[in-house]
Design a protein around this motif. Structure first.
Motif, PDB file in Angstrom:
ATOM      1  N   THR A   1      10.150  12.902  -2.847  1.00  0.00           N
ATOM      2  CA  THR A   1      11.037  12.274  -4.077  1.00  0.00           C
ATOM      3  C   THR A   1      11.478  13.007  -5.175  1.00  0.00           C
ATOM      4  N   CYS A   2      10.887  14.593  -5.446  1.00  0.00           N
ATOM      5  CA  CYS A   2      10.924  15.145  -6.368  1.00  0.00           C
ATOM      6  C   CYS A   2      12.001  16.372  -6.027  1.00  0.00           C
ATOM      7  N   ALA A   3      13.121  16.523  -6.474  1.00  0.00           N
ATOM      8  CA  ALA A   3      13.641  17.696  -6.092  1.00  0.00           C
ATOM      9  C   ALA A   3      13.042  19.028  -6.623  1.00  0.00           C
ATOM     10  N   THR A   4      12.625  18.871  -8.009  1.00  0.00           N
ATOM     11  CA  THR A   4      11.909  20.215  -8.343  1.00  0.00           C
ATOM     12  C   THR A   4      10.548  20.088  -8.732  1.00  0.00           C
ATOM     13  N   GLY A   5       9.978  19.158  -7.736  1.00  0.00           N
ATOM     14  CA  GLY A   5       8.576  19.132  -7.796  1.00  0.00           C
ATOM     15  C   GLY A   5       8.032  18.062  -8.725  1.00  0.00           C
ATOM     16  N   ILE A   6       6.465  17.951  -8.408  1.00  0.00           N
ATOM     17  CA  ILE A   6       5.965  16.760  -9.285  1.00  0.00           C
ATOM     18  C   ILE A   6       5.290  17.532 -10.499  1.00  0.00           C
ATOM     19  N   SER A   7       5.411  16.803 -11.674  1.00  0.00           N
ATOM     20  CA  SER A   7       4.801  17.194 -12.994  1.00  0.00           C
ATOM     21  C   SER A   7       3.578  16.326 -13.220  1.00  0.00           C
ATOM     22  N   ARG A   8       3.542  15.036 -12.952  1.00  0.00           N
ATOM     23  CA  ARG A   8       2.237  14.470 -13.241  1.00  0.00           C
ATOM     24  C   ARG A   8       2.062  13.106 -12.378  1.00  0.00           C
ATOM     25  N   VAL A   9       1.026  12.691 -12.161  1.00  0.00           N
ATOM     26  CA  VAL A   9       0.750  11.614 -11.382  1.00  0.00           C
ATOM     27  C   VAL A   9      -0.482  10.849 -12.199  1.00  0.00           C
ATOM     28  N   LYS A  10      -0.320   9.288 -12.073  1.00  0.00           N
ATOM     29  CA  LYS A  10      -1.257   8.433 -12.584  1.00  0.00           C
ATOM     30  C   LYS A  10      -1.493   7.391 -11.540  1.00  0.00           C
ATOM     31  N   VAL A  11      -2.719   7.206 -11.285  1.00  0.00           N
ATOM     32  CA  VAL A  11      -2.967   6.016 -10.211  1.00  0.00           C
ATOM     33  C   VAL A  11      -3.811   5.137 -11.123  1.00  0.00           C
ATOM     34  N   THR A  12      -3.396   3.767 -11.053  1.00  0.00           N
ATOM     35  CA  THR A  12      -4.110   2.848 -11.929  1.00  0.00           C
ATOM     36  C   THR A  12      -4.438   1.768 -10.867  1.00  0.00           C
ATOM     37  N   THR A  13      -5.881   1.260 -10.966  1.00  0.00           N
ATOM     38  CA  THR A  13      -6.254   0.187 -10.212  1.00  0.00           C
ATOM     39  C   THR A  13      -6.652  -0.731 -11.030  1.00  0.00           C
ATOM     40  N   LYS A  14      -6.109  -2.134 -10.958  1.00  0.00           N
ATOM     41  CA  LYS A  14      -6.317  -3.257 -11.876  1.00  0.00           C
ATOM     42  C   LYS A  14      -7.561  -3.891 -11.586  1.00  0.00           C
ATOM     43  N   PRO A  15      -8.191  -4.302 -12.576  1.00  0.00           N
ATOM     44  CA  PRO A  15      -9.669  -4.997 -12.048  1.00  0.00           C
ATOM     45  C   PRO A  15      -9.572  -6.275 -11.022  1.00  0.00           C
ATOM     46  N   MET A  16      -8.424  -6.866 -11.039  1.00  0.00           N
ATOM     47  CA  MET A  16      -8.034  -7.910 -10.140  1.00  0.00           C
ATOM     48  C   MET A  16      -7.979  -7.460  -8.590  1.00  0.00           C
ATOM     49  N   ASP A  17      -7.414  -6.175  -8.510  1.00  0.00           N
ATOM     50  CA  ASP A  17      -7.207  -5.619  -7.365  1.00  0.00           C
ATOM     51  C   ASP A  17      -8.620  -4.937  -6.689  1.00  0.00           C
ATOM     52  N   VAL A  18      -9.477  -4.629  -7.968  1.00  0.00           N
ATOM     53  CA  VAL A  18     -10.800  -4.381  -7.360  1.00  0.00           C
ATOM     54  C   VAL A  18     -11.363  -5.297  -6.729  1.00  0.00           C
ATOM     55  N   PHE A  19     -11.481  -6.482  -7.408  1.00  0.00           N
ATOM     56  CA  PHE A  19     -11.929  -7.789  -6.879  1.00  0.00           C
ATOM     57  C   PHE A  19     -11.347  -8.016  -5.484  1.00  0.00           C
ATOM     58  N   LEU A  20     -10.068  -7.847  -5.311  1.00  0.00           N
ATOM     59  CA  LEU A  20      -9.458  -8.502  -3.880  1.00  0.00           C
ATOM     60  C   LEU A  20      -9.881  -7.598  -2.837  1.00  0.00           C
ATOM     61  N   GLY A  21      -9.939  -5.982  -3.218  1.00  0.00           N
ATOM     62  CA  GLY A  21     -10.690  -5.250  -2.137  1.00  0.00           C
ATOM     63  C   GLY A  21     -12.235  -5.447  -1.915  1.00  0.00           C
ATOM     64  N   PHE A  22     -12.734  -5.959  -2.718  1.00  0.00           N
ATOM     65  CA  PHE A  22     -14.259  -6.347  -2.620  1.00  0.00           C
ATOM     66  C   PHE A  22     -14.176  -7.490  -1.764  1.00  0.00           C
ATOM     67  N   LEU A  23     -13.393  -8.427  -2.042  1.00  0.00           N
ATOM     68  CA  LEU A  23     -13.561  -9.853  -1.311  1.00  0.00           C
ATOM     69  C   LEU A  23     -12.870  -9.700   0.147  1.00  0.00           C
ATOM     70  N   THR A  24     -11.908  -8.675   0.334  1.00  0.00           N
ATOM     71  CA  THR A  24     -11.374  -8.556   1.608  1.00  0.00           C
ATOM     72  C   THR A  24     -11.981  -7.443   2.374  1.00  0.00           C
ATOM     73  N   LEU A  25     -13.140  -6.898   1.847  1.00  0.00           N
ATOM     74  CA  LEU A  25     -14.049  -5.837   2.547  1.00  0.00           C
ATOM     75  C   LEU A  25     -13.196  -4.632   2.695  1.00  0.00           C
ATOM     76  N   GLY A  26     -12.162  -4.400   1.943  1.00  0.00           N
ATOM     77  CA  GLY A  26     -11.423  -3.145   1.846  1.00  0.00           C
ATOM     78  C   GLY A  26     -10.346  -3.338   2.866  1.00  0.00           C
ATOM     79  N   PHE A  27     -10.099  -4.276   3.492  1.00  0.00           N
ATOM     80  CA  PHE A  27      -8.729  -4.298   4.010  1.00  0.00           C
ATOM     81  C   PHE A  27      -7.594  -4.562   3.308  1.00  0.00           C
TER      82      PHE A  27
END
Lengths: 531, 113
Positions: B65-91
């Motif tokens: 998506t970047c014609a001139t390359g990537i400068s920086r990346v940030k990955v965020t996991t919200k607490p609720m999404d951690v909970f969702l992953g936990f409840l769905t056994l990672g599905f």
């Protein structure tokens, strides 16, 4: 149909600035993003296409009767660059052009300068890109003359809000600008430069397709105008052959009346006597950048506590020196720590939290006061991406350096009464010719108060301005930082009726009534710059 | 043992959620630039990734998506999404990826050489 190079843009609602000091809502369907990504065009053709695209966007704003403002890096701490209509994202306009001798005015060559001293940068070029281009990619290497404390701003944003740095005898970033390509309406664009310092040749202006305007008053008014004069598309910057800055930190200076008197007079020989270890300023090792950092809680008369002085000397580049913009930063509070501190202090309330703030501020101040870098570095290697991220407050005002001693005492008195969660720094800058440049004093001291974006800190900023007024110390306030104390009366008092009138007249001269309406915003109204 | 089991489980659950929510910032170049401004601390481009740890291929190609390359990346996991992953056994694993495309490098000529 939207022309190539323009995308419709939907800003988040609410929109926040980078430092998250304010939220803002734009009118839906009025914002645009400009880019150079989709065309097999030369860079010269891309620039000219972007000029037409900016005109098209202004035309849309006129048609819809909405206001418009360019947003570069979204860096300002105040809504100086926000309007109720739409935003024009300009960071995609990132071209830099080399200048040859046929593109510069004969009068410029007569000053002893050459095309090598100049560079033409598009508005969205970030300072970090500019530094890389000049210091690393260019041969022979060059550099800008002054930089803010970090490098995320765009070149147009930097100059429009008065980013200053601490170049003692050189001036702020905008003082190196010698020409402005300004888009003033759907069908109009001008090349602005000083009549007293012409730079561009007719050939260059013909390439732009702009109307030449060589006028000192117009140029000085447009230079610091925070987007009120149209959209700056490109700027001609003067640069220097690459030099390095050798840094010294003096942490055992005594905060005495004698020392402050020497600072207030910029008496370098006297400072050399009074500051332990301050090197002499001699050819090849000249004092270039000077700043004072102080802990307002611990600093006291005739003591060395809480006072740190940073001096940067301009030195030549040694053979074999490799400019490096990389490396790690010294530790700084994380956004999460800043967020937690702000929450804690809000919970405690200003009265109960005074001792907590004093303790934490002093401890953080001592932890974060960086050591002097032993090796000399370039401007681009020193003033890099910002160390502090997250919701921070930055307030800055300027005074005449002659008034520095009494001003620092007023700050000390204020902080003794009301808690300030942050640090104080003083940067010395040569005065500007920009009509509304806030570095307006011949020898300007910019007092910076950076810290948490809390109610208590905002109250302190306001109190300090009131104290300056009570003491009748002339001051001005940074346009791009937190500037809530600015209002119509203060703006008039700061700059005077004549300067404000000249600024407004220049705006009327450059913009049609329709374009004036497009480039108006609530901040201008608040400061009495519209009527 | 039966008495403290719920406490242990609660501690494990809370610790798992708290330690799994995260913000990871990756800077690819020394002094990052970007091709447009995002709101607040958000970078200019973002996407929500919904994936599963049980999938064999979990790949998001941001570079294209970047014609001139990537400068920086940030990955965020919200607490609720951690909970969702936990409840769905990672599905169901949800993360937000923010990234900035770098500005171009180099300089151009006004006139053709």
């Amino acid at each position: 149909m939207i022309p190539p190079g323009i995308k419709s843009y939907k800003p988040d609602a609410p929109w926040k600035n980078v430092h998250e000091n304010f939220t803002h809502t734009f009118t839906p369907g009025c914002s645009w993003l400009l880019h150079h990504n989709d065309a097999p065009l030369s860079e010269s053709e891309l620039y000219k296409r972007a000029t037409e695209n900016i005109k098209w966007v202004i035309g849309q704003a006129v048609k819809k009767s909405v206001t418009l403002r360019a947003v570069g890096a979204n860096w300002s701490f105040s809504p100086v660059a926000m309007c109720e209509g739409g935003m024009l994202q300009t960071k995609g306009l990132d071209l830099i052009f080399n200048i040859n001798n046929t593109l510069i005015a004969p009068e410029y060559i007569q000053t002893g300068k050459t095309h090598k001293d100049l560079l033409f940068a598009e508005c969205g070029v970030q300072i970090s890109r500019l530094n890389r281009e000049l210091e690393i990619d260019r041969s022979p290497a060059r550099c800008i003359r002054a930089s803010g404390g970090s490098n995320g701003q765009t070149v147009a944003g930097c100059i429009s809000t008065g980013t200053h740095g601490a170049a003692l005898f050189t001036g702020a970033v905008h003082d190196a600008v010698v020409g402005i390509h300004l888009i003033t309406g759907p069908d109009t664009h001008v090349w602005l430069e000083r009549a007293s310092y012409p730079v561009a040749s007719d050939k260059f202006i013909k390439w732009l397709g702009a109307t030449p305007l060589r006028d000192d008053a117009l140029f000085n008014a447009a230079l610091v105008s925070f987007g009120s004069f149209g959209i700056i598309h490109g700027v001609m910057l003067e640069t220097e052959p690459l030099f390095l800055l050798k840094e010294y930190r003096i942490s055992n200076a005594v905060y005495s009346d004698e020392l402050m008197k020497a600072f207030s007079k910029l008496d370098v020989p006297k400072l050399t006597q009074l500051l332990p270890g301050m090197p002499a300023s001699v050819p090849g090792h000249e004092l270039y950048h000077m700043e004072i950092n102080l802990n307002p809680y611990t600093i006291k008369k005739n003591s060395t506590e809480g006072l740190y002085i940073f001096l940067f000397y301009k030195v030549p580049v040694p053979p074999g020196h490799v400019v490096d913009h990389g490396g790690t930063h010294a530790p700084a509070p994380s956004p999460e720590f800043i967020w937690m501190m702000k929450g804690l202090l809000t919970l405690l309330g200003s009265k109960k939290s005074y001792s907590v703030i004093k303790k934490l501020t002093s401890s953080e101040f001592e932890k974060n006061i960086r050591p002097a870098t032993p090796e000399a570095k370039s401007i681009g290697a020193i003033f890099r991406d910002t160390r502090f991220t997250g919701n921070i407050a930055s307030f800055a005002f300027a005074i005449s350096t002659a008034d520095l001693p009494v001003t620092l005492e007023e700050i000390r008195k204020e902080v003794a009464e009301n808690a300030f969660a942050g640090a104080v720094a003083v940067r010395f800058v040569k005065g500007t010719r920009a009509t509304l440049g806030f570095t307006k004093f011949e020898n300007t001291s910019v007092v910076e108060m950076d810290g948490l974006d809390s109610k208590g800190n905002h109250a302190v900023f306001n109190n300090i301005i009131q104290r300056l007024e009570t003491q009748q110390i002339p001051f001005s306030i940074h346009w791009g930082k937190l500037n809530a104390p600015l209002n119509k009366g203060r703006t008039k008092d700061i700059y005077g009726v004549d300067k404000i009138k000249a600024w407004k007249q220049s705006r009327v001269q450059l913009l049609s009534p329709a374009a004036q309406a497009v480039f108006s915003n609530p901040f201008m109204e608040k400061c009495g710059l519209l009527d | 043992m039966a008495k403290i089991l719920p406490t242990i489980l609660a501690v494990v659950l809370i610790s798992s959620i708290v330690t799994s929510c995260s913000v990871i910032r990756v800077v690819e170049i020394a002094s990052p630039t970007s091709d447009c401004a995002g709101s607040g601390q958000h970078f200019c481009h973002d996407t929500l990734v919904r994936t599963s740890i049980w999938k064999s291929k979990n790949k998001v190609n941001l570079k294209s998506t970047c014609a001139t390359g990537i400068s920086r990346v940030k990955v965020t996991t919200k607490p609720m999404d951690v909970f969702l992953g936990f409840l769905t056994l990672g599905f169901v694993v949800k993360q937000r990826i923010d990234w900035d495309c770098a500005q171009r490098t180099g300089s151009g000529e006004i006139e053709k050489p």
